[in-house]
Design a protein around this motif. Structure first.
Motif, PDB file in Angstrom:
ATOM      1  N   LYS A 125       0.918  -1.226   0.159  1.00 46.16           N
ATOM      2  CA  LYS A 125      -0.028   0.070  -0.105  1.00 46.16           C
ATOM      3  C   LYS A 125       0.797   1.287   0.042  1.00 46.16           C
ATOM      4  O   LYS A 125       0.718   2.171  -0.703  1.00 46.16           O
ATOM      5  N   ARG A 145      -7.071   0.569  -5.349  1.00 47.53           N
ATOM      6  CA  ARG A 145      -8.515   0.017  -4.608  1.00 47.53           C
ATOM      7  C   ARG A 145      -7.970  -1.511  -4.426  1.00 47.53           C
ATOM      8  O   ARG A 145      -8.517  -1.886  -3.290  1.00 47.53           O
ATOM      9  N   THR A 146      -7.470  -2.084  -4.963  1.00 45.85           N
ATOM     10  CA  THR A 146      -7.421  -3.547  -5.014  1.00 45.85           C
ATOM     11  C   THR A 146      -6.392  -3.728  -3.741  1.00 45.85           C
ATOM     12  O   THR A 146      -6.658  -4.707  -3.126  1.00 45.85           O
ATOM     13  N   ASP A 148      -5.522  -1.618  -1.507  1.00 49.97           N
ATOM     14  CA  ASP A 148      -6.236  -1.112  -0.138  1.00 49.97           C
ATOM     15  C   ASP A 148      -7.340  -2.126   0.456  1.00 49.97           C
ATOM     16  O   ASP A 148      -7.267  -2.429   1.468  1.00 49.97           O
ATOM     17  N   GLN A 149      -8.013  -2.629  -0.259  1.00 52.20           N
ATOM     18  CA  GLN A 149      -9.067  -3.534  -0.034  1.00 52.20           C
ATOM     19  C   GLN A 149      -8.500  -4.705   0.603  1.00 52.20           C
ATOM     20  O   GLN A 149      -8.639  -5.221   1.724  1.00 52.20           O
ATOM     21  N   LEU A 150      -7.270  -5.457  -0.144  1.00 55.73           N
ATOM     22  CA  LEU A 150      -6.901  -6.535   0.484  1.00 55.73           C
ATOM     23  C   LEU A 150      -6.101  -6.152   1.783  1.00 55.73           C
ATOM     24  O   LEU A 150      -6.224  -6.929   3.119  1.00 55.73           O
ATOM     25  N   SER A 151      -5.585  -5.004   2.103  1.00 61.57           N
ATOM     26  CA  SER A 151      -4.500  -4.647   2.961  1.00 61.57           C
ATOM     27  C   SER A 151      -5.400  -4.450   4.236  1.00 61.57           C
ATOM     28  O   SER A 151      -5.012  -4.839   5.592  1.00 61.57           O
ATOM     29  N   SER A 152      -6.707  -3.867   4.166  1.00 62.06           N
ATOM     30  CA  SER A 152      -7.341  -3.790   5.225  1.00 62.06           C
ATOM     31  C   SER A 152      -8.450  -4.719   5.825  1.00 62.06           C
ATOM     32  O   SER A 152      -9.057  -4.572   6.684  1.00 62.06           O
ATOM     33  N   SER A 153      -8.194  -5.784   4.906  1.00 65.46           N
ATOM     34  CA  SER A 153      -9.318  -6.881   5.031  1.00 65.46           C
ATOM     35  C   SER A 153      -9.006  -8.363   5.560  1.00 65.46           C
ATOM     36  O   SER A 153      -9.360  -9.081   5.993  1.00 65.46           O
ATOM     37  N   VAL A 154      -7.514  -8.242   5.622  1.00 61.74           N
ATOM     38  CA  VAL A 154      -6.930  -9.390   5.837  1.00 61.74           C
ATOM     39  C   VAL A 154      -5.864  -9.422   6.924  1.00 61.74           C
ATOM     40  O   VAL A 154      -4.989  -8.319   7.033  1.00 61.74           O
ATOM     41  N   GLU A 155      -5.839 -10.297   7.660  1.00 67.89           N
ATOM     42  CA  GLU A 155      -4.484 -10.520   8.787  1.00 67.89           C
ATOM     43  C   GLU A 155      -3.310 -11.045   8.233  1.00 67.89           C
ATOM     44  O   GLU A 155      -3.488 -11.892   7.146  1.00 67.89           O
TER      45      GLU A 155
END
Length: 1022
Positions: A125, A145-146, A148-155
């Motif tokens: 990111k 967006r791709t 950011d979405q993964l970085s914020s939704s996965v541990e």
């Protein structure tokens, strides 16, 4: 009274720890610029565009600084409009620092756009945000967006699992097309992919300390201060070859792991394949389409060409930008012009990359680099071995020392562009401090280091294979930070240099140790603080004493002055010393030293002064000198015993017998050092002693007469140990001699030469007699076991007695017989041996020379009982034929009966007459009192009223007593004569009537008369 410069710290440990940070991206701009020191770089030419060429760079001899690099980077023309300038070096050499320094010197302008990728911003990111900061296209927005979405939704844990799945998929998709050699089997779904499919292996590789979880964490989160830098890529250490229980994994996986574990080539090939698939796997895990990053970056370049700006791309650590390296590399080298038209902005890229990663770059990139720039800037530039680079090290470290003294807050307050203040300028100890410890060429004080201490500490922390390598991160983290933070209190407490300092900074092989003579002085003057003073002289004195400023440096650290008995020694200015000086052997008065002797003396010096084991050749000689000193002075008089030849002593007390242990010396027997009689610690004093005695042994004067006296004292002190060693080896210790004497006594007793209670002088004669000529005259009266045991013993007795004689006496000459016995030694042992006349040793260890002569002795009690029974039977048989008091009349009576028998017609054969006369003669000569003595002896021990011990001794006395040939002679005479008389009586009874009747009556009368003589009782035997 003026304050003294002693136990002083001009910095605060906590502030120093915050100011001196080994990560170049961490400090503030003020601290960064205040501590920046000139770089030492060289241009290394790339001779071709292959990876093999990348491994064999041609390094220029001349060094350049960062200003030259900056100028080259900003002004060099590129025909393609894309300039790639790698900064190559091992980890910690300052690559990131140089890139940041360039960033501090290059600003955005209307003609230039600077994109700076910090090594701490490792998340995708952050990288995307920095690269696409000014791009507002749909493609860029979708990419942001791709990510950011993964970085914020996965541990991180979930991303790690996605990564390992993606890596397995990429591995499965590899093919063997175009691949030759054994590594072909690693590709495809049945290759390395099998390993990642196994649940047990996956669990192992997903442990938090391993590469994939670390990669997942840093792809999602920027690296924070204090976090360890993760590895750049897979290494052989990441392969699950140390798997706990290989039986858990599938059979195919187990076979693959075994192959990788036993084949180094295949192991490396497997790692290369994992790294080959890594970037695509990261993209797959983040759902990044192939080429999306390159497409976005081309849009960036189109935007900046429209603005008429050149891109300056600064990458602090390219290896950490996982998931987009290949596409970024393609963007970096993509020409700006197409068909003569500049469609992309020109781009200059400064890329910090480790040597290993650079060598693995795609060959398309290496080829373009070779064609455009043709070289890299290389930070792997060791300090000059001859000049030692002390000025450069001092300049580099002194800047950080000054920053630590000032503190981060004060540095941040320095206005931009202003000169960084020198803290030493305001210190009232500056004069004496700089005079003692020195300062850099810029005027910053080196305290608590001086040039020598700093150089040695740097060498100590450099890689062992490259001790002249200057690695800034290692120097700052392991040297400067450690001393300023961890050693501040010991300095104030007067305990520096302390054990922690000594353990952290082991002397590098390229640095001279303290010579053994000076070490000897230190050991003598400071016996409880040898390590501290040795470290002080080696580091701050460059292994010399005295050294320039020594008194002031000692005072500053609270070290006591040297204790010397003579006048002041000449002062030696600080200077680098050629190693040959230390290896120079001392010259003796008289004949010159041989080359071999010089070599031995150097070995001794190395043994005492260096950390590794030494003396591969001279140690045996020194052990021999020490061992021989004891044997040569030994008198063989306490206890008195025969001396031994040198050959005989080899296994007992020699250079090869393990009686001398020199700690840290090679060779010698593997023994417990604490059990060795003569021990030498690894000290300067012992080195001086060894040199002296070695010189003396080779016919040269010793270095000091004290060593000669010490050798003599050693010989005296170890006399008892030598005695014990000889006695133990020969198995003639007092307890062992007691056993030997007891066996000798029992053997003599079996021969009838010794018995309990006999006079001491006679016992000595018996126990030291070798048994030659011994034979029992009453042999026929001995029971078979007795006779057999005695016969066996006599075959071994000579060896037994010789061992005893040699142990308690001395002979004339080496091979002569023992002529003198040490009665003071022998008699107490003999008395102890004579306390027990049985052979019951139990679990005690018995020497072989004793046991061989004691065969059958354990049966002595039963032999005695059996012998006593035999004597009783013999006595009874004799008494049936002759009563007490008639002994003197028996033989004449029988002879008279023989004559009368002839006259009365009872004739004997000539053989009977001859045999009976011979037996009669033997019986006539015998002492018939032996029968009475035997009878009295048997009666006496039967009446013994003492304990079991007394009764046993009495039984043994009676059983062993030699009774001469009388008993066998008397018994034989009586048995034969009795048989004849019985025959005569029967003959007389058979005769009736006439002359024969008269003869029979006369004969019967004669026999009855003889029987009356034999059976009558008298009070005494005559």
């Amino acid at each position: 009274m003026a304050e003294q410069f002693i136990l002083h710290t001009c910095w605060h440990a906590e502030e120093a720890g915050q100011t001196i940070n080994t990560e170049a991206v961490s400090p503030s701009r003020a601290i960064f610029l205040a501590t920046h020191a000139p770089f030492r770089l060289r241009r290394s030419r790339l001779t071709g565009g292959t990876r093999e060429d990348a491994k064999n760079l041609e390094r220029a001899a001349d060094l350049v600084d960062e200003e030259a690099v900056l100028s080259d980077f900003l002004t060099r023309k590129s025909d393609t409009g894309a300039l790639l300038m790698p900064i190559v070096g091992e980890s910690g050499t300052g690559k990131s620092h140089l890139v940041r320094w360039v960033r501090e010197r290059v600003a955005d302008t209307p003609r230039r756009k600077v994109i700076y990728l910090e090594k701490g911003k490792t998340s995708l990111k952050a990288v995307i945000a920095e690269l696409l900061a000014d791009l507002e296209s749909d493609n860029a927005a979708e990419l942001r967006r791709t990510i950011d979405q993964l970085s914020s939704s996965v541990e991180p844990e979930a991303l790690a699992r996605r990564l390992i799945n993606s890596i397995e998929e990429e591995l499965s998709n590899t093919t063997q097309d175009g691949v030759s050699g054994p590594a072909r089997v690693l590709r495809g779904p049945r290759g390395v992919a099998v390993m990642l499919q196994d649940p047990h292996v996956r669990e192992h590789m997903l442990e938090s300390t391993r590469f994939i979880p670390q990669l997942a964490h840093q792809l999602l989160h920027d690296r924070r201060d204090g976090e360890q830098q993760r590895p750049e890529r897979f290494t052989t250490e990441d392969l699950p070859l140390e798997f706990g229980d290989i039986r858990k994994v599938a059979q195919m996986t187990a076979g693959l792991l075994k192959m990788l574990g036993t084949n180094p080539t295949m192991k490396i090939a497997a790692v290369d394949l994992l790294n080959e698939c890594l970037e695509a796997a990261v993209k797959r895990a983040f759902n990044m389409g192939s080429g999306s990053m390159m497409s976005a970056m081309e849009e960036v370049r189109r935007e900046y060409v429209r603005q008429g700006r050149e891109i300056i791309l600064l990458v602090e650590d390219f290896a950490l930008i996982q998931g987009m390296q290949r596409e970024l590399l393609d963007v970096m080298i993509e020409p700006a012009r197409r068909e003569g038209v500049e469609v992309l902005a020109r781009i200059r890229t400064m890329l910090a990359v480790t040597t290993g990663y650079f060598q693995s770059l795609p060959e398309t990139v290496l080829t373009r680099l070779h064609a455009t720039v043709g070289y890299v800037y290389d930070l792997d530039a060791p300090l000059n071995a001859a000049g030692r680079g002390e000025d450069y090290m001092a300049s580099f470290v002194a800047r950080y020392l000054n920053a630590a003294r000032i503190g981060g807050e004060a540095l941040d307050a320095v206005s931009d562009g202003a000169e960084v203040p020198n803290h030493c300028a305001s210190c009232h100890f500056q004069t004496e401090c700089h005079a003692a410890f020195g300062a850099s060429n810029e005027g910053y004080g080196l305290y608590p280091f001086n040039r020598s201490a700093l150089s040695r500490a740097v060498h100590s922390t450099a890689p062992a294979e490259a001790p002249h390598q200057f690695v800034p991160r290692a120097v700052l983290g392991s040297v400067v930070h450690k001393v300023l933070v961890e050693d501040a209190k010991p300095i104030r407490d007067g305990a520096f240099p302390h054990q922690g300092f000594i353990e952290r900074f082991r002397r590098a092989k390229i640095d001279d140790p303290l010579d053994s003579a000076t070490l000897d002085m230190v050991e003598s003057a400071y016996p409880t603080e040898v390590d501290r003073y040795r470290a002080f002289l080696e580091f701050w004195g460059n292994a010399e004493s005295p050294f320039e400023g020594e008194a002031a440096v000692r005072l500053a650290f609270g070290l006591a002055p040297p204790k010397t008995s003579g006048g002041p020694r000449p002062r030696t200015p600080h200077r680098p010393k050629p190693p040959v000086e230390r290896d120079k052997a001392p010259e003796a008065v008289g004949s010159p030293l041989s080359q071999s002797l010089r070599s031995w003396l150097r070995e001794i010096e190395d043994w005492a002064t260096k950390d590794t084991d030494a003396m591969p050749n001279v140690a045996r000689e020194l052990r021999g000198i020490a061992a021989d000193a004891v044997t040569q002075r030994y008198g063989w008089a306490d206890p008195l015993m025969n001396s031994m030849t040198k050959d005989a002593l080899k296994s007992i007390w020699s250079s090869t017998s393990g009686v001398v242990h020199i700690r840290g010396a090679r060779g010698g027997l593997k023994v417990d050092p604490e059990s060795v009689p003569i021990q030498f610690a690894k000290t300067g004093q012992n080195a001086q002693f060894f040199k002296s005695v070695l010189l003396l042994s080779q016919g040269h004067p010793p270095m000091a007469m004290d060593s000669v006296y010490r050798l003599a004292e050693l010989a005296e002190l170890k006399t008892a140990d030598f005695t014990a060693a000889v006695l133990a080896n020969q198995e003639i210790t007092d307890p062992e001699l007691v056993l030997g004497l007891r066996v000798s006594l029992i053997g003599a007793a079996l021969a009838g030469r010794a018995w309990p209670g006999m006079p001491e002088a006679e016992m000595v004669d018996a126990v030291l007699h070798d048994g030659k000529g011994w034979a029992r005259e009453d042999f026929s009266t001995r029971v078979p076991l007795w006779s057999a045991t005695l016969t066996e013993h006599l075959t071994k007795r000579e060896e037994l007695v010789n061992r005893i004689r040699n142990a308690v006496g001395i002979s004339q000459g080496e091979r002569g017989k023992v002529r003198l016995i040490d009665a003071a030694h022998l008699l107490p042992l003999l008395q102890q041996a004579a306390q027990d006349w049985t052979w019951q040793v139990g679990d005690r260890s018995v020497p072989a020379w004793v046991t061989t002569a004691a065969k059958g002795f354990t049966l002595l009690p039963s032999m005695v009982n059996e012998q006593l029974d035999a004597l009783r039977d013999l006595l009874a048989a004799l008494r049936r034929r002759v009563a007490r008091g008639t002994l003197a009349k028996v033989v004449p009576a029988v002879l008279d009966a023989m004559e009368d028998a002839k006259q009365h017609g009872l004739r004997l054969t000539s053989a009977q007459i001859e045999n009976l006369r011979t037996l009669a003669t033997d019986a006539q000569d015998a002492d018939w009192r032996v029968i009475t003595e035997l009878e009295d002896d048997l009666a006496r021990f039967a009446d013994t009223t003492g304990g079991d011990s007394d009764r046993t001794r009495s039984e043994i006395t009676v059983a062993v007593k030699g009774r001469g040939p009388a008993l066998p002679a008397i018994r034989a005479f009586l048995e034969v004569s009795n048989a004849w008389l019985d025959e005569a009586l029967e003959s007389a009874k058979s005769r009736t009537g006439g002359h024969e009747a008269e003869t029979s009556d006369n004969l019967s009368s004669l026999v009855r008369e003889w029987a009356e003589i034999v059976c009558s009782e008298e009070p005494t035997d005559g």
